[in-house]
Write a protein that holds these residues in place. Structure first.
Motif, mmCIF file in Angstrom:
data_model
loop_
_atom_site.group_PDB
_atom_site.id
_atom_site.type_symbol
_atom_site.label_atom_id
_atom_site.label_comp_id
_atom_site.label_asym_id
_atom_site.label_seq_id
_atom_site.Cartn_x
_atom_site.Cartn_y
_atom_site.Cartn_z
ATOM 1 N N ARG B 34 3.957 -10.053 45.648
ATOM 2 C CA ARG B 34 3.568 -10.006 44.301
ATOM 3 C C ARG B 34 4.469 -9.082 43.481
ATOM 4 N N GLU B 35 5.036 -8.300 43.752
ATOM 5 C CA GLU B 35 5.976 -7.365 42.867
ATOM 6 C C GLU B 35 7.254 -8.204 42.660
ATOM 7 N N LEU B 36 7.679 -8.736 43.815
ATOM 8 C CA LEU B 36 9.180 -9.477 43.646
ATOM 9 C C LEU B 36 8.715 -10.664 42.772
ATOM 10 N N TYR B 37 7.430 -11.514 42.940
ATOM 11 C CA TYR B 37 7.371 -12.614 42.199
ATOM 12 C C TYR B 37 7.080 -12.088 40.763
ATOM 13 N N ALA B 38 6.546 -11.156 40.399
ATOM 14 C CA ALA B 38 6.447 -10.586 39.177
ATOM 15 C C ALA B 38 7.691 -10.476 38.538
ATOM 16 N N ARG B 39 8.726 -9.945 39.209
ATOM 17 C CA ARG B 39 9.988 -9.585 38.659
ATOM 18 C C ARG B 39 10.794 -11.010 38.574
ATOM 19 N N LEU B 40 10.722 -11.940 39.364
ATOM 20 C CA LEU B 40 11.249 -13.226 39.242
ATOM 21 C C LEU B 40 10.782 -13.816 37.798
ATOM 22 N N VAL B 41 9.412 -13.910 37.839
ATOM 23 C CA VAL B 41 9.183 -14.615 36.529
ATOM 24 C C VAL B 41 9.523 -13.935 35.276
ATOM 25 N N ARG B 42 9.563 -12.434 35.179
ATOM 26 C CA ARG B 42 10.271 -11.792 34.143
ATOM 27 C C ARG B 42 11.553 -11.962 33.973
ATOM 28 N N ILE B 43 12.430 -12.012 34.954
ATOM 29 C CA ILE B 43 13.749 -12.590 34.670
ATOM 30 C C ILE B 43 13.858 -14.186 34.296
ATOM 31 N N ALA B 44 12.986 -14.944 34.919
ATOM 32 C CA ALA B 44 13.463 -16.283 34.682
ATOM 33 C C ALA B 44 13.071 -16.621 33.148
ATOM 34 N N LEU B 45 11.993 -15.743 32.498
ATOM 35 C CA LEU B 45 11.350 -16.221 31.150
ATOM 36 C C LEU B 45 12.711 -15.594 30.347
ATOM 37 N N ALA B 46 13.106 -14.347 30.660
ATOM 38 C CA ALA B 46 14.302 -13.878 29.773
ATOM 39 C C ALA B 46 15.491 -14.930 29.975
ATOM 40 N N GLU B 47 15.803 -15.445 31.056
ATOM 41 C CA GLU B 47 16.956 -16.332 31.124
ATOM 42 C C GLU B 47 16.743 -17.700 30.300
ATOM 43 N N VAL B 48 15.608 -18.372 30.241
ATOM 44 C CA VAL B 48 15.578 -19.280 29.709
ATOM 45 C C VAL B 48 15.416 -19.082 28.189
ATOM 46 N N ARG B 49 14.920 -17.863 27.789
ATOM 47 C CA ARG B 49 14.943 -17.885 26.376
ATOM 48 C C ARG B 49 16.562 -17.297 26.069
ATOM 49 N N ARG B 50 17.360 -16.839 26.926
ATOM 50 C CA ARG B 50 18.765 -16.471 26.663
ATOM 51 C C ARG B 50 19.366 -17.762 26.393
ATOM 52 N N ARG B 51 19.141 -18.924 27.241
ATOM 53 C CA ARG B 51 19.846 -20.059 27.225
ATOM 54 C C ARG B 51 19.176 -21.124 26.290
ATOM 55 N N SER B 52 18.352 -20.822 25.424
ATOM 56 C CA SER B 52 17.580 -21.721 24.690
ATOM 57 C C SER B 52 18.241 -22.178 23.554
ATOM 58 N N GLY B 53 19.465 -21.607 23.281
ATOM 59 C CA GLY B 53 20.186 -22.401 22.102
ATOM 60 C C GLY B 53 21.134 -23.591 22.713
ATOM 61 N N GLY B 54 21.221 -23.597 24.248
ATOM 62 C CA GLY B 54 21.940 -24.571 24.533
ATOM 63 C C GLY B 54 21.193 -25.607 25.400
#
Lengths: 71, 216
Positions: B34-54
């Protein structure tokens, strides 16, 4: 000719460039070295050359580095 | 050959804890997952936002990509837990999965609403893509003609299609890889080889003055 800088950069290829597969296989190791302030490019020159030349792998590197350094 | 896996006692404290907890049974493992999955979701959300301009992917679809990436990364991490050899911190090894999942999924989702169709062949945009301003460079017409000649005469049909998609039409490399069912590296190699061919032609015709770093 200096004004053709972008074209020249695009066409310049580095013989040390290892390609995407090799670079991504060690990306986690490379990123940890960078995050620790160590000489990742010196240890993996072919990976460093690739990350400079390949936009998608460069993006993966930037994203992973940000992930591990942002807590 | 893969290096041998480090004994758990040789790992850093945090990595050792992850390996131990995810390899445990019952509640300890479930809590770690559960802890790892929560971290993966947080990282994935941050990453798609970082890449949203492209990417043309936007809004709720971008969040869907992040959640799918986190879920698939979690499955891959659990399936490959035995492959972790301690060459990096565990969390860096794990986050690599989710970052690569984000890349792959954004490439595939590109085609749901692509700003440019495959094989559009927008050659009129090439000067801008290569940073050549015909108004400032007397040689620009010759350079562009030579690039076109190399593409038309020296590339295979497949190589030409890849070059036009990536360089002329500006389709993201991962999107093209997904559409053609190829690995990223296969597309990159085509572009790498084409760059060398074009450079050689421009040097041979006097448009560029030195061979550069390109011998391989």
């Amino acid at each position: 000719m200096r004004e053709l800088g972008r074209l020249e950069r695009f066409l310049r290829t580095d013989p040390r460039d290892v390609g995407c597969d090799e670079a991504l296989a060690v990306l986690h190791i490379y990123v940890d070295l960078v995050a620790a302030g160590e000489d990742a490019a010196g240890r993996y020159p072919g990976v460093a050359a690739h990350l400079l030349a390949c936009g998608p792998c460069g993006e993966d590197f930037a994203g992973l580095l940000l992930a591990v350094t942002s807590g | 050959m893969q290096p041998a896996r480090q004994p758990i006692e040789d790992l850093d404290e945090e990595s050792a804890a992850w390996v131990r907890r995810l390899g445990a049974g019952g509640g300890e493992r479930q809590a770690a997952e559960r802890e790892l999955y929560a971290r993966l979701v947080r990282i994935a959300l941050a990453e798609v936002r970082r890449r949203s301009g492209g990417t043309p992917v936007t809004g709720p679809e971008l969040d869907d990509v992040a959640h799918q990436a986190a879920g698939d990364a979690m499955l891959a991490i659990l399936a490959k837990l035995g492959d972790f050899r301690g060459e990096s911190r565990f969390i860096t090894w794990a986050y690599r999965f989710v970052i690569l999942e984000v890349s792959g999924k954004l490439g595939r989702h590109y085609w749901r609403n692509p700003p440019v169709a495959l094989d559009a062949g927008q050659w009129e945009r090439l000067p801008d893509r290569l940073g050549i301003d015909p108004a400032r460079h007397a040689e620009s017409a010759g350079i562009l003609a030579e690039v076109r000649r190399v593409v038309d005469d020296e590339l295979t049909v497949h190589q030409r299609r890849v070059f036009v998609a990536i360089v002329v039409d500006g389709i993201p490399l991962d999107a093209l890889a997904a559409e053609l069912g190829l690995r990223r590296n296969a597309i990159y190699k085509v572009i790498f080889d084409t760059r060398r061919k074009i450079r050689r032609a421009l040097v041979a015709n006097g448009y560029l003055e030195e061979p550069g770093l390109e011998q391989r």
